[in-house]
Design an enzyme around this catalytic site. Structure first.
Site, short mmCIF file in Angstrom:
data_model
loop_
_atom_site.label_atom_id
_atom_site.label_comp_id
_atom_site.label_asym_id
_atom_site.label_seq_id
_atom_site.Cartn_x
_atom_site.Cartn_y
_atom_site.Cartn_z
N HIS A 28 -1.60 -5.57 -2.98
CA HIS A 28 -2.54 -4.38 -4.26
C HIS A 28 -1.39 -4.19 -4.43
O HIS A 28 -0.35 -3.49 -4.47
CB HIS A 28 -3.30 -3.83 -2.91
CG HIS A 28 -4.92 -4.41 -2.86
ND1 HIS A 28 -6.21 -4.31 -2.92
CD2 HIS A 28 -4.92 -5.52 -2.59
CE1 HIS A 28 -6.87 -4.66 -2.23
NE2 HIS A 28 -6.10 -5.44 -2.76
N GLU B 23 -1.01 -0.92 -5.73
CA GLU B 23 -1.06 0.66 -4.58
C GLU B 23 0.29 0.19 -3.56
O GLU B 23 0.55 1.50 -3.10
CB GLU B 23 -2.54 1.07 -3.81
CG GLU B 23 -3.64 1.15 -4.76
CD GLU B 23 -3.85 0.66 -5.05
OE1 GLU B 23 -5.70 0.16 -5.50
OE2 GLU B 23 -4.03 -0.64 -4.98
N CYS C 95 -8.39 0.86 -2.86
CA CYS C 95 -9.81 0.15 -2.13
C CYS C 95 -9.61 1.07 -0.33
O CYS C 95 -8.74 1.90 -0.67
CB CYS C 95 -8.97 -0.72 -1.42
SG CYS C 95 -8.11 -1.54 -0.60
N CYS D 299 -6.24 0.33 1.27
CA CYS D 299 -5.12 1.22 0.32
C CYS D 299 -5.32 2.56 -0.03
O CYS D 299 -3.37 3.43 0.57
CB CYS D 299 -4.96 0.94 -1.19
SG CYS D 299 -4.16 -0.82 -1.46
#
Length: 151
Positions: free
Chosen positions: A78, A80, A106, A109
């Protein structure tokens, strides 16, 4: 043309970073900022040196996995995660910094961002993961939605 606010400026940059994404489902960009300076950037895609989903297809699509579920069944990192990794790789402390992200992180993260010491999260769009919002709130990490403005 109106000069953008700092929040809009940094969110626009996060949106530009998202354009580097190699994910077939969602393009996400993230930047970490402290004292009006960009510390690191990240977008979602496969680890360095591995084939990208835009080249070999999406495992999640093939398996019929809905957005916000079974994050471990994905070849990509991701945005992040990549912004945290980039900061660590270059020895940049992000404790107390602000994350600007095209999407609310999410739960995976969010846990990483909490432990990395991110002080605040500003995002453009939500994400289908209520656990993330609950954890960020419990950890005292404020989240703010930054609406898109006319250009």
């Amino acid at each position: 043309m109106t000069r953008p606010s700092w929040d809009q400026y940094f969110m626009d940059i996060a949106c530009l970073v998202a354009r580097r994404s190699t994910c077939l489902r969602r393009h996400v960009g993230a930047i970490v900022v402290r004292d009006k300076r960009i510390l690191a950037t990240g977008y979602n895609g496969a680890p360095t040196g591995l084939p990208h989903c835009i080249d070999i297809g999406c495992l999640r699509e093939k398996l019929g996995i809905a957005s916000g579920e079974r994050h471990e069944l994905c070849r990509g990192l991701h945005a992040e995660q990549n912004v945290i990794i980039q900061a660590a790789y270059h020895g940049v402390c992000i404790k107390g910094a602000t994350l600007y992200c095209t999407n609310l992180p999410c739960s995976i993260c969010s846990k990483m961002l909490i432990n990395a010491g991110i002080g605040e999260i500003k995002y453009r769009q939500g994400y289908a993961d209520s656990m993330a919002e609950e954890m960020l709130k419990a950890a005292g990490v404020p989240t703010t939605k930054i609406e898109e403005t006319e250009k």
